[in-house]
Design a protein around this motif. Structure first.
Motif, short mmCIF file in Angstrom:
data_model
loop_
_atom_site.label_atom_id
_atom_site.label_comp_id
_atom_site.label_asym_id
_atom_site.label_seq_id
_atom_site.Cartn_x
_atom_site.Cartn_y
_atom_site.Cartn_z
N PRO A 69 135.22 -10.56 104.35
CA PRO A 69 134.04 -11.44 104.46
C PRO A 69 134.16 -12.34 105.68
O PRO A 69 135.25 -12.65 106.17
CB PRO A 69 134.08 -12.25 103.16
CG PRO A 69 134.87 -11.41 102.23
CD PRO A 69 135.90 -10.71 103.07
N ASN A 70 133.03 -12.77 106.19
CA ASN A 70 133.00 -13.64 107.37
C ASN A 70 133.56 -15.02 107.04
O ASN A 70 133.35 -15.57 105.96
CB ASN A 70 131.58 -13.78 107.88
CG ASN A 70 131.04 -12.47 108.44
OD1 ASN A 70 131.81 -11.57 108.81
ND2 ASN A 70 129.72 -12.34 108.52
N LEU A 71 134.26 -15.55 108.01
CA LEU A 71 134.84 -16.88 107.89
C LEU A 71 134.27 -17.76 108.99
O LEU A 71 134.40 -17.44 110.18
CB LEU A 71 136.37 -16.82 108.01
CG LEU A 71 137.12 -18.15 108.04
CD1 LEU A 71 136.93 -18.89 106.73
CD2 LEU A 71 138.60 -17.94 108.34
N THR A 72 133.59 -18.86 108.61
CA THR A 72 133.00 -19.78 109.57
C THR A 72 133.88 -21.02 109.65
O THR A 72 134.25 -21.61 108.63
CB THR A 72 131.58 -20.17 109.14
OG1 THR A 72 130.79 -18.99 109.03
CG2 THR A 72 130.96 -21.09 110.16
N LEU A 73 134.16 -21.44 110.87
CA LEU A 73 135.03 -22.59 111.06
C LEU A 73 134.80 -23.19 112.44
O LEU A 73 134.25 -22.56 113.33
CB LEU A 73 136.49 -22.22 110.87
CG LEU A 73 137.16 -21.29 111.90
CD1 LEU A 73 138.66 -21.36 111.76
CD2 LEU A 73 136.70 -19.86 111.76
N TYR A 74 135.22 -24.45 112.52
CA TYR A 74 135.22 -25.16 113.79
C TYR A 74 136.69 -25.32 114.13
O TYR A 74 137.40 -26.14 113.56
CB TYR A 74 134.54 -26.52 113.62
CG TYR A 74 134.23 -27.23 114.90
CD1 TYR A 74 133.04 -26.98 115.58
CD2 TYR A 74 135.12 -28.16 115.44
CE1 TYR A 74 132.74 -27.64 116.76
CE2 TYR A 74 134.82 -28.82 116.62
CZ TYR A 74 133.63 -28.55 117.28
OH TYR A 74 133.34 -29.22 118.46
N LEU A 75 137.15 -24.51 115.10
CA LEU A 75 138.58 -24.34 115.30
C LEU A 75 139.30 -25.64 115.65
O LEU A 75 140.46 -25.83 115.27
CB LEU A 75 138.83 -23.30 116.39
CG LEU A 75 138.50 -21.85 116.00
CD1 LEU A 75 138.69 -20.93 117.19
CD2 LEU A 75 139.37 -21.42 114.85
N ASN A 76 138.64 -26.52 116.34
CA ASN A 76 139.31 -27.76 116.74
C ASN A 76 139.64 -28.63 115.52
O ASN A 76 140.61 -29.40 115.55
CB ASN A 76 138.46 -28.53 117.73
CG ASN A 76 139.25 -29.65 118.38
OD1 ASN A 76 140.36 -29.44 118.87
ND2 ASN A 76 138.68 -30.85 118.38
N ASN A 77 138.83 -28.52 114.42
CA ASN A 77 139.06 -29.32 113.21
C ASN A 77 139.58 -28.48 112.04
O ASN A 77 139.66 -28.99 110.93
CB ASN A 77 137.77 -30.01 112.77
CG ASN A 77 137.33 -31.07 113.76
OD1 ASN A 77 138.17 -31.71 114.40
ND2 ASN A 77 136.03 -31.26 113.91
N ALA A 78 139.89 -27.23 112.34
CA ALA A 78 140.46 -26.39 111.28
C ALA A 78 141.94 -26.72 111.16
O ALA A 78 142.83 -25.97 111.58
CB ALA A 78 140.24 -24.93 111.59
N VAL A 79 142.21 -27.88 110.57
CA VAL A 79 143.58 -28.42 110.47
C VAL A 79 144.03 -28.32 109.02
O VAL A 79 143.29 -28.65 108.08
CB VAL A 79 143.62 -29.87 110.95
CG1 VAL A 79 145.03 -30.43 110.82
CG2 VAL A 79 143.14 -29.95 112.39
N LYS A 80 145.24 -27.91 108.86
CA LYS A 80 145.87 -27.89 107.53
C LYS A 80 147.07 -28.83 107.57
O LYS A 80 148.02 -28.62 108.32
CB LYS A 80 146.33 -26.48 107.17
CG LYS A 80 146.93 -26.37 105.78
CD LYS A 80 147.31 -24.91 105.46
CE LYS A 80 147.91 -24.79 104.07
NZ LYS A 80 148.27 -23.38 103.76
N LEU A 81 146.96 -29.90 106.74
CA LEU A 81 148.01 -30.91 106.74
C LEU A 81 149.25 -30.42 106.01
O LEU A 81 149.20 -29.50 105.19
CB LEU A 81 147.50 -32.19 106.07
CG LEU A 81 146.28 -32.87 106.73
CD1 LEU A 81 145.83 -34.06 105.89
CD2 LEU A 81 146.62 -33.31 108.15
N ASP A 82 150.34 -31.07 106.31
CA ASP A 82 151.58 -30.79 105.58
C ASP A 82 151.47 -31.33 104.15
O ASP A 82 150.70 -32.26 103.87
CB ASP A 82 152.76 -31.45 106.30
CG ASP A 82 153.01 -30.83 107.67
OD1 ASP A 82 152.66 -29.65 107.85
OD2 ASP A 82 153.54 -31.54 108.55
N PRO A 83 152.19 -30.79 103.23
CA PRO A 83 152.15 -31.30 101.85
C PRO A 83 152.56 -32.76 101.80
O PRO A 83 153.33 -33.25 102.64
CB PRO A 83 153.14 -30.40 101.10
CG PRO A 83 153.28 -29.17 101.94
CD PRO A 83 153.11 -29.63 103.36
N PRO A 84 152.02 -33.52 100.84
CA PRO A 84 152.43 -34.94 100.71
C PRO A 84 153.93 -35.04 100.52
O PRO A 84 154.56 -34.21 99.85
CB PRO A 84 151.66 -35.42 99.48
CG PRO A 84 150.48 -34.50 99.38
CD PRO A 84 150.99 -33.17 99.86
#
Length: 715
Positions: free
Chosen positions: A101-116
């Motif tokens: 399936p298609n994935l829509t994203l804004y690459l500059n804000n496609a950030v995944k934080l480290d776990p707490p």
């Protein structure tokens, strides 16, 4: 093709973060590398993948041959990061083809934080978990990061996921609802507020213990104050339950009268979970003991214990003087120290902070302290010192009553002439309530013209009994307080006179009163019963009972066979029987005064003589109905149908010896006529009956021995 891609991008932009995590492209916070990953769709090693990016601006697509791998890393300059992009992966193996399936994203804000991170401080209260979380370094903007938590009770398997709220404050606190009390296992994750960002992985498990809702129950034992000015307080409490996890206890002793900041930290003790008892060394001052239990969920309520002040006889001041409301006290230091406190505490008020002096003092040094005392109040004067080796101890202590009230005690005299005793009663004064100030009570008493006698009682007494007092004598008494530092004197200023006793005394009066009451009640009850019976006889006389009368009584001579038997009823006058009886004939009316006019009388039958009746049946003769006696009159015919010998053989057989006639009687002054077979006839005129009764005499007879052998009744 491009228009379709724009529609898809706009729809996904409105809906937010993609829900399918199977295909993702993101970068870490502060990194310039993107990582794209997807699950395998064909045989491992025989499936080739193609990664495609199509951008809104510029309108172009980029294709990257990945090969057989399921991950691909893109550098920041290889893609357009400041525009919306649509990405997908194509998989080919043999004749098969698969597209994700298609994935829509804004690459500059496609950030995944480290776990707490682990070890975030938290506390729990009322089922709410509050954590102190770090602020993400790559976050910018006014909206805070988003947080989620999943938790489960200890021992459960399933997770319950909730959304947490973050407060925009300096402490960066996050609050999550755990939905109740108890111990929980909690995991957290967070993400940036942009729609294209990704949730971080779940953090490591955080053990949240059960919160402490009740303070520990303290049991204690307080020792006596020794000559060294110290006492030991032994404390104990129950261990914490396992659900509360690691619990630490903080024990603090607060001296209310002296709060010197230098030694405040030394009075606090932090104890571990395994500790359930502790000893505190205290001085003789008044203390407040605080016990606080805390665990990872937070601190529980504080348990408080009040320790009263205590004094020792050996710990005294050198001297104490009061002049014009100013007290001056001299004391000696038994050991060297760094800090001492002079306490002047009124007992009737809330604790006041004393004077804390920060200076070194050597042993055996003498010091002078001054203070102001209010009038009519009890004060506690004390000096407490602190040394590094021994802590706090009391150097000198005493109580002082500030006031000039009279030492004479007002008394109440209660005299008892019966017991020959006098009781003196009084109420404790404010001076007596001051510990150690009052030494005793001095009682003095004397009879008129005699020497004064003295007696002593302790300070807790409130009465004194004078025994063996004489009646009719004047006495003088007095009660006075004696201070601890004085001898005291007593003057008998109160006068009273005892009562003179009588010959028997007042005791006989009360005894006679009780005796009279005890005898009067039975007498009144007896009089009431007798009066009730007599009134009943007078008002309701009993009716005559023929069977209960004794009018018929015969002597032995009269009952003999040789004597003629008199009639049952004899008149009071002597008349001839011929004048008394009048025989009625059949078909004729009675001409005598005793015959009722117009009443037909039965005539004799052919078998029986005229004027006779047949023999009565036995059942009728057994009744209490009296009939005329069987005495033959001159000129009459006997009606007896049986020979005389048969009367003895058959009881109850007898016949009428003369005709039945009406008999006028006078019963209770009422004229009554007894007629043959008709009963009583009160219908005659009174004048006729009275005239006939005055000259009539009827003789009735009855064989009492035969028919009434046991009867002595009469009319």
């Amino acid at each position: 093709m491009l228009g379709w891609l724009l529609v898809v991008l706009a729809a996904l932009a409105r809906n937010g973060t993609p829900t399918a995590p199977s295909f993702s492209c993101w970068k870490q916070c502060g990194s310039r590398w993107f990582l794209c990953s997807w699950p395998p769709h064909g045989p491992a090693g025989n499936t080739s993948y193609l990664l495609t990016f199509c951008y809104t601006m510029p309108r172009l697509c980029q294709r990257f041959k990945v090969g057989t791998r399921t991950t691909y890393t893109l550098k920041h300059h290889q893609v357009y990061v400041l525009t919306n992009a649509t990405a997908w992966v194509e998989a080919r193996w043999g004749d098969h083809f698969h597209r994700t399936p298609n994935l829509t994203l804004y690459l500059n804000n496609a950030v995944k934080l480290d776990p707490p991170p682990a070890g975030m401080p938290f506390n729990k209260s009322g089922g709410w978990l509050q954590l102190q979380v770090p602020w993400p370094p790559c976050h910018s903007g006014s909206q805070p990061p988003q947080w989620e938590a999943r938790f489960r009770r200890m021992g459960d398997r399933g997770w319950l996921q909730v959304t947490c709220k973050m407060a925009m404050a300096k402490d960066n606190s996050v609050t999550c609802a755990l939905g109740g009390h108890g111990a929980f296992e909690v995991q957290l994750r967070h993400k940036l507020p942009h729609w294209s960002s990704y949730w971080s992985n779940w953090s490591s498990s955080i053990f949240v213990p059960e919160e402490i809702l009740a303070s520990p129950v303290l049991s204690y034992q307080l020792g006596k104050l020794g000559r060294d000015g110290q006492r030991v307080l032994r404390l104990a409490w129950q261990p914490a339950p396992e659900e509360q996890g690691h619990v630490t206890y903080t024990l603090r002793a607060r001296m209310l009268a002296c709060r010197c900041t230098k030694s405040a930290e030394e009075d606090a003790a932090v104890l571990g979970t395994e500790v359930t008892a502790h000893n505190l060394t205290l001085s003789g001052a008044e203390y407040e003991i605080l016990l606080m239990a805390a665990n990872a969920a937070g601190m529980g309520p504080t348990q408080r214990l009040h320790v009263p002040a205590e004094q020792h006889a050996d710990l005294s001041f050198k001297d104490v003087s009061v002049a014009g409301g100013t007290v001056t006290a001299w004391w000696e230091a038994p050991s060297p120290g760094l800090v001492y406190c002079f306490e002047q505490q009124p007992l009737s008020e809330a604790p006041k902070r004393g004077v804390c002096i920060q200076q070194d003092f050597p042993a055996k040094s003498i010091h002078t302290e001054r203070g102001t005392l209010e009038a009519s109040a009890c004060y506690r004067l004390a000096v407490h010192g602190w040394t590094p080796a021994w802590g706090w101890s009391t150097f000198a202590t005493r109580h002082h009553y500030a006031g000039n009230a009279s030492l004479v005690v007002p008394i109440h005299i209660n005299a008892s002439a019966r017991d020959a005793t006098i009781v003196l009663q009084w109420s404790s004064s404010a001076r007596a309530a001051c510990p150690g100030v009052l030494a005793k009570y001095l009682i003095c008493h004397a009879a008129e013209g005699e020497n004064v006698t003295y007696a002593e009682v302790d300070t807790t007494a409130s009465h004194y009994t004078l025994r063996n007092v004489r009646s009719g004598t004047v006495y003088r008494v007095g009660v006075q307080e004696v201070m601890a530092e004085t001898q005291g004197t007593c003057s008998p200023r109160w006068h009273f006179q005892t009562k003179a006793l009588g010959p028997q005394g007042a005791a006989w009066n009360s005894n006679l009163k009780y005796l009279g009451i005890s005898l009067c009640l039975p007498a009144m009850a007896a009089i009431y019963q007798l009066s009730k019976k007599r009134a009943r006889r007078l008002l309701l006389p009993p009716l005559p009972k023929p069977m209960g009368s004794k009018a018929i009584q015969f002597s032995a001579a009269e009952m003999s066979q040789g004597q003629p038997r008199p009639g049952f009823v004899e008149p009071s006058e002597k008349f001839s029987p011929a004048e008394l009886l009048i025989t009625e004939h059949p078909g004729k009316e009675m001409t005598d005064v005793g015959t009722r006019p117009g009443t037909p009388q039965p005539g004799p039958t052919a078998e029986e003589p005229v004027g006779c009746e047949k023999e009565l049946p036995f059942a009728y003769r057994r009744q209490d109905v009296l009939s005329p006696v069987a005495f033959p009159l001159p000129g009459s015919t006997s009606c007896t149908s049986h020979p005389p010998g048969e009367e003895e053989e058959e009881e109850g057989r007898w016949g009428l010896c003369q005709p039945l006639v009406p008999i006028p009687l006078l019963i209770f002054d009422k004229p009554v006529i007894i007629r043959d077979g008709k009963g009583l006839d009160p219908s005659l005129e009174k004048s006729d009956v009275e005239g006939n009764a005055s000259r009539s005499r009827v003789a009735w007879g009855q064989d009492l021995a035969t028919h009434f052998p046991a009867s002595t009744s009469h009319w």
